[in-house]
Scaffold this motif. Structure first.
Motif, PDB file in Angstrom:
ATOM      1  N   ASP A  63       0.830  -1.208   0.000  1.00  0.00           N
ATOM      2  CA  ASP A  63       0.000   0.000   0.000  1.00  0.00           C
ATOM      3  C   ASP A  63       0.863   1.257   0.000  1.00  0.00           C
ATOM      4  OD1 ASP A  63      -2.614  -1.263   0.131  1.00  0.00           O
ATOM      5  OD2 ASP A  63      -2.068  -1.829   2.184  1.00  0.00           O
ATOM      6  N   TYR A  64       1.998   1.206   0.678  1.00  0.00           N
ATOM      7  CA  TYR A  64       2.905   2.354   0.690  1.00  0.00           C
ATOM      8  C   TYR A  64       3.584   2.531  -0.661  1.00  0.00           C
ATOM      9  CZ  TYR A  64       2.087   3.288   5.509  1.00  0.00           C
ATOM     10  OH  TYR A  64       1.476   3.632   6.688  1.00  0.00           O
ATOM     11  N   VAL A  65       3.965   1.434  -1.291  1.00  0.00           N
ATOM     12  CA  VAL A  65       4.558   1.531  -2.633  1.00  0.00           C
ATOM     13  C   VAL A  65       3.556   2.200  -3.569  1.00  0.00           C
ATOM     14  CG1 VAL A  65       5.420   0.234  -4.627  1.00  0.00           C
ATOM     15  CG2 VAL A  65       6.084  -0.458  -2.307  1.00  0.00           C
ATOM     16  N   TYR A  66       2.326   1.706  -3.574  1.00  0.00           N
ATOM     17  CA  TYR A  66       1.288   2.291  -4.435  1.00  0.00           C
ATOM     18  C   TYR A  66       1.058   3.767  -4.098  1.00  0.00           C
ATOM     19  CZ  TYR A  66      -3.288   3.661  -6.069  1.00  0.00           C
ATOM     20  OH  TYR A  66      -4.313   4.365  -6.643  1.00  0.00           O
ATOM     21  N   SER A  67       0.932   4.068  -2.818  1.00  0.00           N
ATOM     22  CA  SER A  67       0.590   5.430  -2.393  1.00  0.00           C
ATOM     23  C   SER A  67       1.680   6.439  -2.719  1.00  0.00           C
ATOM     24  CB  SER A  67       0.306   5.441  -0.890  1.00  0.00           C
ATOM     25  OG  SER A  67      -0.774   4.580  -0.596  1.00  0.00           O
ATOM     26  N   ILE A  68       2.931   6.063  -2.499  1.00  0.00           N
ATOM     27  CA  ILE A  68       4.033   6.979  -2.793  1.00  0.00           C
ATOM     28  C   ILE A  68       4.155   7.186  -4.300  1.00  0.00           C
ATOM     29  CG2 ILE A  68       6.525   7.341  -2.603  1.00  0.00           C
ATOM     30  CD1 ILE A  68       6.326   5.775   0.121  1.00  0.00           C
ATOM     31  N   GLU A  69       4.007   6.111  -5.072  1.00  0.00           N
ATOM     32  CA  GLU A  69       4.031   6.270  -6.531  1.00  0.00           C
ATOM     33  C   GLU A  69       2.851   7.112  -7.005  1.00  0.00           C
ATOM     34  OE1 GLU A  69       6.574   2.416  -8.045  1.00  0.00           O
ATOM     35  OE2 GLU A  69       4.385   2.293  -8.175  1.00  0.00           O
ATOM     36  N   ARG A  70       1.715   6.988  -6.359  1.00  0.00           N
ATOM     37  CA  ARG A  70       0.546   7.802  -6.712  1.00  0.00           C
ATOM     38  C   ARG A  70       0.841   9.280  -6.468  1.00  0.00           C
ATOM     39  NH1 ARG A  70      -3.930   9.555  -3.636  1.00  0.00           N
ATOM     40  NH2 ARG A  70      -5.742   9.991  -4.948  1.00  0.00           N
ATOM     41  N   VAL A  71       1.477   9.582  -5.338  1.00  0.00           N
ATOM     42  CA  VAL A  71       1.854  10.968  -5.023  1.00  0.00           C
ATOM     43  C   VAL A  71       2.807  11.505  -6.086  1.00  0.00           C
ATOM     44  CG1 VAL A  71       3.237  12.363  -3.424  1.00  0.00           C
ATOM     45  CG2 VAL A  71       1.439  10.866  -2.542  1.00  0.00           C
ATOM     46  N   LEU A  72       3.743  10.676  -6.524  1.00  0.00           N
ATOM     47  CA  LEU A  72       4.765  11.107  -7.474  1.00  0.00           C
ATOM     48  C   LEU A  72       4.280  11.141  -8.923  1.00  0.00           C
ATOM     49  CD1 LEU A  72       7.779   9.209  -5.908  1.00  0.00           C
ATOM     50  CD2 LEU A  72       7.474  11.698  -6.016  1.00  0.00           C
ATOM     51  N   ALA A  73       3.165  10.498  -9.224  1.00  0.00           N
ATOM     52  CA  ALA A  73       2.648  10.468 -10.595  1.00  0.00           C
ATOM     53  C   ALA A  73       2.237  11.873 -11.034  1.00  0.00           C
ATOM     54  CB  ALA A  73       1.460   9.523 -10.691  1.00  0.00           C
ATOM     55  N   PRO A  74       2.722  12.320 -12.169  1.00  0.00           N
ATOM     56  CA  PRO A  74       2.352  13.661 -12.651  1.00  0.00           C
ATOM     57  C   PRO A  74       0.845  13.862 -12.761  1.00  0.00           C
ATOM     58  CG  PRO A  74       4.170  12.794 -13.944  1.00  0.00           C
ATOM     59  CD  PRO A  74       3.683  11.667 -13.061  1.00  0.00           C
ATOM     60  N   SER A  75       0.111  12.810 -13.084  1.00  0.00           N
ATOM     61  CA  SER A  75      -1.346  12.931 -13.238  1.00  0.00           C
ATOM     62  C   SER A  75      -2.045  13.262 -11.919  1.00  0.00           C
ATOM     63  CB  SER A  75      -1.928  11.646 -13.829  1.00  0.00           C
ATOM     64  OG  SER A  75      -1.655  10.555 -12.966  1.00  0.00           O
TER      65      SER A  75
END
Length: 163
Positions: A63-75
């Motif tokens: 969940d942290y991997v997904y969440s941090i990547e979500r924060v970093l996603a330009p979209s």
């Protein structure tokens, strides 16, 4: 624009990896313990096993991997994403040349490893920000953009209605 009131609310809905007490001392948050390499490039967080989202599902390192990547996603256009720009592989991820940030790994269900491009002795303080809290992927994908209006977090409070 993120308002001060929003930041206060986020602290009640989400539990970041670490917290601060006495103004400067790092203490456990969602991570029961953590350690950093001598050069301050690799930070390993050992998550609490008793963490659950307000939908009842247990929180895991994935969940942290997904969440941090979500924060970093330009979209996503997260306002504080630049605080995580030092993670290894962020520029490639944001350019779309790789589907994942190389510096975020979940070797086990309750272990999260974050690798930086260069050492950062204050990275632990970045781990106290709301952008370092987990969100449940299935809820974000189910709700889409309105997820921010009815968020599901792992903090002590939950949203019952949004007006």
């Amino acid at each position: 624009m993120v308002l001060a009131e929003d930041m206060l609310l986020l602290q009640l809905l989400y539990i970041p990896l670490l917290d601060i007490t006495n103004g400067v001392q790092l203490i456990p948050g969602a991570a029961a313990s953590w350690n950093s390499s001598a050069d301050q490039r690799i930070h390993t967080f050992h998550l609490r096993h008793d963490m659950a989202f307000s939908n009842g599902r247990q929180v895991t390192s994935a969940d942290y991997v997904y969440s941090i990547e979500r924060v970093l996603a330009p979209s996503t256009a997260a306002p504080l994403a630049n605080y995580l720009s030092g993670l290894k592989g962020v520029s490639d991820f944001q350019a779309g040349t790789t589907p994942h940030v190389a510096g975020i790994r979940a070797p086990g269900p309750f272990e999260l490893v974050i690798e930086l491009e260069t050492g950062d002795s204050v990275f632990g303080y970045r781990a106290t920000l709301s952008i370092m809290a987990a969100v449940p992927r299935e809820e974000v994908e189910r709700k889409g953009i309105p997820f921010g209006n009815m968020p599901i977090g792992s903090g002590p409070y939950r949203i019952q209605s949004w007006r």
